[in-house]
Design a protein around this motif. Structure first.
Motif, PDB file in Angstrom:
ATOM      1  N   THR A 166      -9.684   5.278   0.366  1.00 14.84           N
ATOM      2  CA  THR A 166      -8.697   4.851   1.356  1.00 14.84           C
ATOM      3  C   THR A 166      -8.060   3.513   0.974  1.00 14.84           C
ATOM      4  OG1 THR A 166      -8.322   4.415   3.709  1.00 14.84           O
ATOM      5  CG2 THR A 166     -10.479   3.804   2.815  1.00 14.84           C
ATOM      6  N   ARG A 170      -4.009   2.893   0.294  1.00 14.81           N
ATOM      7  CA  ARG A 170      -3.231   1.835   0.954  1.00 14.81           C
ATOM      8  C   ARG A 170      -2.455   1.024  -0.072  1.00 14.81           C
ATOM      9  NH1 ARG A 170      -3.380  -3.107   0.995  1.00 14.81           N
ATOM     10  NH2 ARG A 170      -5.401  -3.141  -0.059  1.00 14.81           N
ATOM     11  N   GLN A 174       1.698   0.896  -0.406  1.00 20.87           N
ATOM     12  CA  GLN A 174       2.409  -0.383  -0.331  1.00 20.87           C
ATOM     13  C   GLN A 174       3.277  -0.595  -1.561  1.00 20.87           C
ATOM     14  OE1 GLN A 174       2.239  -2.494   2.470  1.00 20.87           O
ATOM     15  NE2 GLN A 174       4.063  -3.297   1.424  1.00 20.87           N
ATOM     16  N   ARG A 194      -2.140   9.245   6.885  1.00 22.17           N
ATOM     17  CA  ARG A 194      -3.192   8.264   6.580  1.00 22.17           C
ATOM     18  C   ARG A 194      -4.088   8.030   7.791  1.00 22.17           C
ATOM     19  NH1 ARG A 194      -5.209   4.442   3.346  1.00 22.17           N
ATOM     20  NH2 ARG A 194      -5.627   2.369   4.183  1.00 22.17           N
TER      21      ARG A 194
END
Length: 261
Positions: A166, A170, A174, A194
């Motif tokens: 996870t 992320r 980004q 997500r």
């Protein structure tokens, strides 16, 4: 994965190096595997008797696209077939859910690549409640038997789950927002998915456990390190083709005495 045993995704490290010393070593090994993959693909294409199907599954940003690009760099595009399964069309929905999948399977001599696959029908369909629990549960049996049919008819499957953490997801999401060359890949729906991370992981845990078979086993590949992911997938493909050991066909007897003048 050993068929019949649980996937245990939560106990697998997405950052595992698989015993590799570092990125440079992996890249050098990948070059050699690429050369061998091209030769084996050429023989499979010429032999024209069997096929190989690589199935790539994983959560968003796991690297399905880039795995295909890097592992298959330099192979003969005539002998490859890539299929990406997005939301089904109206025509797809007028048929059973495996109809479009079967139509995209590789022909004899080809290497087929599924960027997502029929496993969306027990993954997304389950998590987003597009079908009932009774429906997605019985699909495990359908899939096992569908893949047995492919195996019986000469298609060897290499099913790969790209296992990402996870935190790495992320970071990659980004990067898509921050890098103008990658922003086109970003969808607001990615953030919704997500938030459903645990539900997706539970769905994949069950799907891999239920459909890893002797004729179509699953391989869980750590995908946080891209260079580990790439060499792992390349190795699985090359080892599969080595076992198949395709050969160039012998020349026809009527060519034995032919001389080009």
């Amino acid at each position: 994965m050993t068929p019949g045993e649980p996937a245990l995704l939560a106990e697998r490290d997405p950052r595992d190096r698989l015993g590799l010393g570092g990125k440079r070593e992996a890249e050098e090994l990948t070059v050699g595997l690429g050369d061998e993959l091209r030769e084996l693909q050429s023989r499979l294409w010429a032999e024209d008797r069997r096929s190989v199907l690589l199935v790539l599954q994983g959560l968003d940003t796991a690297g399905k696209d880039s795995t295909i690009r890097r592992v298959f760099s330099g192979v003969n595009p005539l002998a490859c077939r890539v299929a990406s399964f997005k939301a089904p069309s109206e025509d797809d929905l007028d048929h059973d859910y495996l109809w479009r999948v079967h139509a995209a399977c590789p022909g004899r001599g080809e290497i087929g690549i599924f960027n997502r696959s029929h496993y969306e029908d027990v993954g997304v369909a389950r998590v987003k409640k597009l079908v009932s629990e009774e429906t997605w549960r019985r699909r495990y049996r359908h899939i096992r038997e569908f893949e047995r049919l492919l195996a019986d008819e000469g298609t060897t499957m290499v099913k790969v789950f790209l296992h990402i953490s996870t935190d790495e997801q992320r970071k990659r999401l980004q990067e898509r927002l921050d890098d103008p060359s990658k922003t086109w890949k970003f969808r607001l729906a990615d953030l919704e998915d997500r938030r459903l991370w645990d539900a997706f992981m539970a769905a994949y845990e069950d799907a891999l456990t239920e459909t890893s078979t002797e004729w179509a086993p699953w391989y869980v590949v750590p995908a946080d390190r891209k260079w580990v992911r790439d060499i792992a997938v390349a190795t699985l493909l090359v080892e599969t083709l080595r076992r198949l050991d395709p050969h160039y066909p012998p020349p026809p007897e009527d060519l034995a005495d032919v001389v080009v003048e």
